[in-house]
Design a protein around this motif. Structure first.
Motif, short mmCIF file in Angstrom:
data_model
loop_
_atom_site.label_atom_id
_atom_site.label_comp_id
_atom_site.label_asym_id
_atom_site.label_seq_id
_atom_site.Cartn_x
_atom_site.Cartn_y
_atom_site.Cartn_z
N TYR A 48 -105.56 10.27 12.37
CA TYR A 48 -105.92 9.30 11.33
C TYR A 48 -107.21 8.54 11.65
CZ TYR A 48 -101.46 10.60 9.44
OH TYR A 48 -100.44 11.34 8.92
N LYS A 52 -107.85 10.66 6.32
CA LYS A 52 -106.91 9.76 5.64
C LYS A 52 -105.50 10.36 5.63
CE LYS A 52 -110.44 8.64 2.44
NZ LYS A 52 -110.88 8.89 1.11
N ASN A 53 -105.45 11.67 5.38
CA ASN A 53 -104.18 12.36 5.25
C ASN A 53 -104.44 13.87 5.30
OD1 ASN A 53 -105.24 12.99 2.67
ND2 ASN A 53 -104.26 11.17 1.81
N ARG A 54 -103.43 14.65 5.09
CA ARG A 54 -103.57 16.11 5.13
C ARG A 54 -104.53 16.61 4.06
NH1 ARG A 54 -101.10 20.74 2.92
NH2 ARG A 54 -101.06 22.49 4.40
#
Length: 187
Positions: A48, A52-54
């Motif tokens: 992270y 931000k995310n996958r």
């Protein structure tokens, strides 16, 4: 004071390279954050720091692939300076030696499921096509001859390793030389 060495921070490119390696085993569904963190040898929280995310990772993975598997050729200033024949041969050599078409199938499969990915994959293919087209144009080809040679080159180079048995270096070089000579031959 602790005597343990602090683990070096994993760079974004290291995360992306590891994700791309994971991608080679089955495409986008195989890219998992927890497994990726284990692969790079850091806690999941380190992910992270860069993403931000996958979904953000996958978006950046597309750009990383575009750069590492296409732009390293199409934006190579030294390659641009070569005469057409040498530029064509060196392009073939780079594609083969660095397996630059090796992930294309996975990206095409992913593109069939996601219109954003399809747009990016199409842009990569267009960039490759325009680069190769400029080589044949510089070699003096125009019209249908230019289009046909460009299509043959891009289709072959994108699928050679998928379709045909891998050759030893000497045989592969010989085939590239013959293919280059054939593609640049005037009627």
């Amino acid at each position: 004071m602790t005597t343990q060495k602090r683990k070096a921070r994993v760079t974004k490119d290291q995360w992306l390279a590891a994700a791309l390696e994971m991608f080679t085993h089955g495409g986008e569904p195989f890219v998992k954050i927890e497994q990726l963190a284990r692969e790079v040898g850091v806690a999941k929280a380190g992910f992270y720091w860069h993403f931000k995310n996958r979904e953000d990772l996958l978006k950046q993975l597309l750009s990383f692939w575009a750069h590492e598997y296409t732009e390293v050729v199409t934006e190579n200033a030294l390659l641009q300076e070569l005469p057409p024949r040498e530029r064509l041969f060196m392009t073939m050599q780079m594609i083969h030696d660095d397996n630059l078409a090796g992930l294309d199938m996975h990206f095409h499969v992913w593109a069939m499921k996601d219109k954003h990915v399809a747009k990016k994959v199409r842009a990569v293919i267009d960039k490759r096509f325009n680069f190769v087209k400029s080589i044949f144009s510089d070699a003096g080809f125009t019209g249908d001859e230019l289009e046909m040679r460009t299509r043959l080159f891009v289709a072959h180079e994108s699928n050679e390793l998928l379709m045909f048995k891998k050759m030893n270096r000497s045989q592969a070089t010989k085939f590239r030389e013959n293919r280059c000579r054939l593609l640049l031959r005037l009627n």
